[in-house]
Each structure stands twice: as structure tokens, then as C-alpha cells.
Motif scaffolding. Structure first.
Motif, PDB file in Angstrom:
ATOM      1  N   ALA A 103       0.745  -1.177   0.127  1.00  0.00           N
ATOM      2  CA  ALA A 103      -0.096  -0.116  -0.085  1.00  0.00           C
ATOM      3  C   ALA A 103       0.935   1.363   0.053  1.00  0.00           C
ATOM      4  O   ALA A 103       0.494   2.236  -0.459  1.00  0.00           O
ATOM      5  CB  ALA A 103      -0.707   0.167   1.098  1.00  0.00           C
ATOM      6  N   ASN A 104       1.852   1.204   0.741  1.00  0.00           N
ATOM      7  CA  ASN A 104       2.983   2.237   0.661  1.00  0.00           C
ATOM      8  C   ASN A 104       4.145   1.983  -0.145  1.00  0.00           C
ATOM      9  O   ASN A 104       5.298   3.047   0.031  1.00  0.00           O
ATOM     10  CB  ASN A 104       3.318   2.681   2.281  1.00  0.00           C
ATOM     11  CG  ASN A 104       1.847   3.112   2.962  1.00  0.00           C
ATOM     12  OD1 ASN A 104       1.455   4.076   2.686  1.00  0.00           O
ATOM     13  ND2 ASN A 104       1.524   2.288   4.005  1.00  0.00           N
ATOM     14  N   ASN A 105       4.208   1.084  -0.980  1.00  0.00           N
ATOM     15  CA  ASN A 105       5.303   0.883  -1.894  1.00  0.00           C
ATOM     16  C   ASN A 105       6.800   0.762  -0.980  1.00  0.00           C
ATOM     17  O   ASN A 105       7.624   1.670  -1.233  1.00  0.00           O
ATOM     18  CB  ASN A 105       5.482   2.108  -2.812  1.00  0.00           C
ATOM     19  CG  ASN A 105       6.260   1.610  -3.968  1.00  0.00           C
ATOM     20  OD1 ASN A 105       6.442   0.419  -4.276  1.00  0.00           O
ATOM     21  ND2 ASN A 105       6.882   2.718  -4.760  1.00  0.00           N
ATOM     22  N   ALA A 106       6.828   0.104   0.041  1.00  0.00           N
ATOM     23  CA  ALA A 106       7.937   0.201   0.995  1.00  0.00           C
ATOM     24  C   ALA A 106       8.236  -1.277   1.354  1.00  0.00           C
ATOM     25  O   ALA A 106       7.377  -2.313   0.966  1.00  0.00           O
ATOM     26  CB  ALA A 106       7.582   0.885   2.426  1.00  0.00           C
ATOM     27  N   ALA A 107       9.483  -1.507   2.047  1.00  0.00           N
ATOM     28  CA  ALA A 107       9.853  -2.840   2.361  1.00  0.00           C
ATOM     29  C   ALA A 107      10.676  -2.713   3.513  1.00  0.00           C
ATOM     30  O   ALA A 107      11.498  -1.532   3.977  1.00  0.00           O
ATOM     31  CB  ALA A 107      10.569  -3.641   1.184  1.00  0.00           C
ATOM     32  N   GLU A 108      10.921  -3.960   4.474  1.00  0.00           N
ATOM     33  CA  GLU A 108      11.808  -4.043   5.425  1.00  0.00           C
ATOM     34  C   GLU A 108      12.801  -5.341   4.881  1.00  0.00           C
ATOM     35  O   GLU A 108      12.383  -5.979   4.461  1.00  0.00           O
ATOM     36  CB  GLU A 108      11.160  -4.266   6.623  1.00  0.00           C
ATOM     37  CG  GLU A 108      12.228  -4.498   7.802  1.00  0.00           C
ATOM     38  CD  GLU A 108      11.499  -5.147   9.161  1.00  0.00           C
ATOM     39  OE1 GLU A 108      12.513  -5.688   9.819  1.00  0.00           O
ATOM     40  OE2 GLU A 108      10.252  -4.907   9.085  1.00  0.00           O
ATOM     41  N   VAL A 109      14.083  -4.912   5.037  1.00  0.00           N
ATOM     42  CA  VAL A 109      15.061  -5.724   4.801  1.00  0.00           C
ATOM     43  C   VAL A 109      15.736  -6.301   6.178  1.00  0.00           C
ATOM     44  O   VAL A 109      15.752  -5.633   7.081  1.00  0.00           O
ATOM     45  CB  VAL A 109      16.167  -5.266   3.726  1.00  0.00           C
ATOM     46  CG1 VAL A 109      15.629  -4.887   2.529  1.00  0.00           C
ATOM     47  CG2 VAL A 109      16.839  -3.959   4.509  1.00  0.00           C
ATOM     48  N   GLY A 110      16.428  -7.332   6.075  1.00  0.00           N
ATOM     49  CA  GLY A 110      17.032  -8.112   7.017  1.00  0.00           C
ATOM     50  C   GLY A 110      18.138  -8.820   6.441  1.00  0.00           C
ATOM     51  O   GLY A 110      18.235  -9.290   5.256  1.00  0.00           O
ATOM     52  N   TYR A 111      19.259  -9.417   7.507  1.00  0.00           N
ATOM     53  CA  TYR A 111      20.063 -10.211   6.764  1.00  0.00           C
ATOM     54  C   TYR A 111      20.708 -11.086   8.014  1.00  0.00           C
ATOM     55  O   TYR A 111      20.610 -10.524   9.423  1.00  0.00           O
ATOM     56  CB  TYR A 111      21.346  -9.449   6.009  1.00  0.00           C
ATOM     57  CG  TYR A 111      21.607  -8.271   6.912  1.00  0.00           C
ATOM     58  CD1 TYR A 111      22.573  -8.121   7.916  1.00  0.00           C
ATOM     59  CD2 TYR A 111      20.873  -7.005   6.632  1.00  0.00           C
ATOM     60  CE1 TYR A 111      22.769  -6.975   8.607  1.00  0.00           C
ATOM     61  CE2 TYR A 111      21.155  -5.680   7.235  1.00  0.00           C
ATOM     62  CZ  TYR A 111      22.351  -5.770   8.400  1.00  0.00           C
ATOM     63  OH  TYR A 111      22.260  -4.684   8.956  1.00  0.00           O
ATOM     64  N   VAL A 112      21.255 -12.131   8.080  1.00  0.00           N
ATOM     65  CA  VAL A 112      22.034 -12.974   8.864  1.00  0.00           C
ATOM     66  C   VAL A 112      23.213 -13.383   8.171  1.00  0.00           C
ATOM     67  O   VAL A 112      23.138 -14.056   7.122  1.00  0.00           O
ATOM     68  CB  VAL A 112      21.031 -14.150   9.586  1.00  0.00           C
ATOM     69  CG1 VAL A 112      21.866 -14.912  10.499  1.00  0.00           C
ATOM     70  CG2 VAL A 112      19.794 -13.497  10.097  1.00  0.00           C
ATOM     71  N   LEU A 113      24.399 -13.723   9.097  1.00  0.00           N
ATOM     72  CA  LEU A 113      25.599 -14.009   8.373  1.00  0.00           C
ATOM     73  C   LEU A 113      26.437 -14.968   9.430  1.00  0.00           C
ATOM     74  O   LEU A 113      26.276 -14.746  10.475  1.00  0.00           O
ATOM     75  CB  LEU A 113      26.512 -13.092   8.083  1.00  0.00           C
ATOM     76  CG  LEU A 113      27.769 -13.354   7.048  1.00  0.00           C
ATOM     77  CD1 LEU A 113      27.410 -13.962   5.718  1.00  0.00           C
ATOM     78  CD2 LEU A 113      28.567 -12.159   6.993  1.00  0.00           C
ATOM     79  N   SER A 114      26.766 -16.226   8.836  1.00  0.00           N
ATOM     80  CA  SER A 114      27.637 -16.944   9.611  1.00  0.00           C
ATOM     81  C   SER A 114      28.959 -16.235  10.356  1.00  0.00           C
ATOM     82  O   SER A 114      29.632 -15.510   9.652  1.00  0.00           O
ATOM     83  CB  SER A 114      28.154 -18.049   8.869  1.00  0.00           C
ATOM     84  OG  SER A 114      29.400 -18.866   9.552  1.00  0.00           O
ATOM     85  N   PRO A 115      29.207 -16.283  11.563  1.00  0.00           N
ATOM     86  CA  PRO A 115      30.369 -15.772  12.050  1.00  0.00           C
ATOM     87  C   PRO A 115      31.557 -16.049  11.401  1.00  0.00           C
ATOM     88  O   PRO A 115      32.757 -15.166  11.550  1.00  0.00           O
ATOM     89  CB  PRO A 115      30.315 -16.292  13.676  1.00  0.00           C
ATOM     90  CG  PRO A 115      28.828 -16.812  13.875  1.00  0.00           C
ATOM     91  CD  PRO A 115      28.273 -17.485  12.403  1.00  0.00           C
ATOM     92  N   ASP A 116      31.695 -17.154  10.894  1.00  0.00           N
ATOM     93  CA  ASP A 116      33.013 -17.519  10.169  1.00  0.00           C
ATOM     94  C   ASP A 116      33.194 -16.519   8.720  1.00  0.00           C
ATOM     95  O   ASP A 116      34.531 -16.674   8.451  1.00  0.00           O
ATOM     96  CB  ASP A 116      32.824 -18.793   9.517  1.00  0.00           C
ATOM     97  CG  ASP A 116      32.575 -20.007  10.645  1.00  0.00           C
ATOM     98  OD1 ASP A 116      33.182 -19.852  11.703  1.00  0.00           O
ATOM     99  OD2 ASP A 116      32.239 -21.181  10.379  1.00  0.00           O
ATOM    100  N   TYR A 117      32.347 -15.722   8.717  1.00  0.00           N
ATOM    101  CA  TYR A 117      32.526 -14.794   7.515  1.00  0.00           C
ATOM    102  C   TYR A 117      32.303 -13.376   7.904  1.00  0.00           C
ATOM    103  O   TYR A 117      32.217 -12.476   7.033  1.00  0.00           O
ATOM    104  CB  TYR A 117      31.473 -15.012   6.400  1.00  0.00           C
ATOM    105  CG  TYR A 117      31.778 -16.442   5.810  1.00  0.00           C
ATOM    106  CD1 TYR A 117      32.749 -16.562   4.595  1.00  0.00           C
ATOM    107  CD2 TYR A 117      31.428 -17.516   6.079  1.00  0.00           C
ATOM    108  CE1 TYR A 117      33.011 -17.805   4.019  1.00  0.00           C
ATOM    109  CE2 TYR A 117      31.620 -18.820   5.766  1.00  0.00           C
ATOM    110  CZ  TYR A 117      32.382 -18.722   4.724  1.00  0.00           C
ATOM    111  OH  TYR A 117      32.729 -19.975   4.152  1.00  0.00           O
TER     112      TYR A 117
END
Length: 218
Positions: A103-117
Motif C-alpha cells: 500500500a505504501n510501496n515500502a519494504a523492510e530488509v534483513g540479513y543474517v551471516l555466519s560468524p565465520d564470515y
């Protein structure tokens, strides 16, 4: 028109041969073959310390999660993707859209990364690609990301990608037995293109830096 474009591009990921490529990464749908790689980092408390979900208790937990995600991909209801490290073809985390507000042309992003990297700029590289996809291909007006305020490393990733700190929701979420303060960073379409004047739709780029392609035979 904007809504149609958004739906079309997100449906692009309903097939398992669609990939966003960066110099070191492939961003693609999660697959059953990823269960051991994902469990390797999802079973570590250091990874889930600032996340909403708990550590995976065993590899079957991870397998069930990926099976569930696979069904959501097929129905076009899930837009978080695997980060694959190109050098060894290993899944080392996830990055994508946590929520979409049509409705508002918006998004939420997220990320997870292995501690080895950690400490290699990989989260920044992955988020940069997702933001470019979000603005250049999908056409969102606003993208935001949220983090538990103690997770200063996550905020640094957001700011490296051009996002602006907006503020803190005090005691916003009840997570694992306590109320947590949640910080918010965001970037708007006009801000993105002001900082990335060469911005071109990923799907139109010919080259090896950022691009979308379909991989056959996988």
C-alpha cells in the motif's frame, strides 16, 4: 504500474534458478541442499543473540524450516534468500525482504551471516545488492531495516549501505523473555539514486559486478 512491477519482480524468485550475483556472492532461493550449511551457523547462540528466532536444536529443525520456506516461495509469500559464497558454493547466511508494504510501496530488509564470515564486508555486499534490486528493479519508495540497539555491528552495515538512522522504538518487542529496544535505519528512493547515480536495473546489467541471471541445469 509500480505495484505490478513490484509483484512481477518478486515473482521472479518463485523459480529456483534465479540468482543475484555480486563479486563474491550468489543470492538465491534457499534449497534443501542448504540444510547442513544453514544448521552450521543457525545452531550457534552468537548468531541468534540479536535475532527474533532461537538457535536450531538439530539439523532436522533446519530441514523443517527450509521445507516450510520452499512452500512459501512457490506461493510467492516469502522473499528472504540464501547468501552463497561463490568461492566454495557454501550457504553462509540469508538476506532479503522481511516485510513488504504494498500500500505504501515500502519494504523492510534483513540479513543474517555466519560468524565465520564476519569482518569481511560480506553483509554489506549482500545488502547493497538487495537495495539495488529493491530500488532499481522493483521500484520501492522506501526501504528500512531494524536491529536490536545492542547490535551496533548491524547498524554499521546499514549505514555503510547509505541508510540513515531514524531513531529507536523503546521496548518495542518482547523477545526471549525481555523487552528490547529496536533501532530503525532507512533509505528513500531519491536518496538512493542521489548516492548511486549510475543506478541501473540489475536485470539490465551486462557484466560481473551486480546482475540477475538464471542458472540452468541446477
Amino acid at each position: 504500474m509500480v505495484v505490478k512491477m513490484r509483484i512481477d519482480y518478486l515473482n521472479f524468485f518463485k523459480t529456483d534458478d534465479t540468482v543475484i550475483e555480486t563479486p563474491r556472492l550468489r543470492i538465491r532461493r534457499m534449497a534443501k541442499r542448504d540444510k547442513n550449511d544453514m544448521y552450521e551457523y543457525a545452531s550457534r547462540d552468537i548468531v541468534t543473540k540479536y535475532l527474533l528466532w532461537r538457535t536450531h536444536s538439530d539439523v532436522e529443525h533446519t530441514k523443517r524450516y527450509i521445507d516450510y520456506v520452499t512452500t512459501l516461495y512457490r506461493s510467492g509469500e516469502f522473499f528472504d534468500f540464501a547468501i552463497e559464497y561463490r568461492e566454495n558454493s557454501k550457504m553462509i547466511g540469508t538476506c532479503g525482504f522481511a516485510a513488504i508494504d504494498e500500500a505504501n510501496n515500502a519494504a523492510e530488509v534483513g540479513y543474517v551471516l555466519s560468524p565465520d564470515y564476519w569482518g569481511r564486508g560480506i553483509a554489506t555486499e549482500a545488502l547493497t545488492a538487495i537495495l539495488r534490486f529493491a530500488f532499481c528493479d522493483i521500484g520501492f519508495n522506501r526501504v528500512e531495516a531494524r536491529y536490536m540497539v545492542e547490535n551496533t555491528a548491524s547498524r554499521r552495515v546499514m549505514e555503510k549501505c547509505g541508510m540513515t538512522f531514524e531513531g529507536v522504538y523503546r521496548k518495542k518487542l518482547f523477545v526471549k523473555g525481555s523487552y528490547r529496544d529496536i533501532g530503525v535505519c532507512s533509505i528513500l528512493s531519491d536518496e538512493y539514486f542521489a548516492k548511486n547515480r549510475e543506478g541501473t536495473a540489475l536485470s539490465k546489467i551486462q557484466g560481473t559486478f551486480f546482475g540477475i541471471r538464471r542458472i540452468r541445469g541446477k
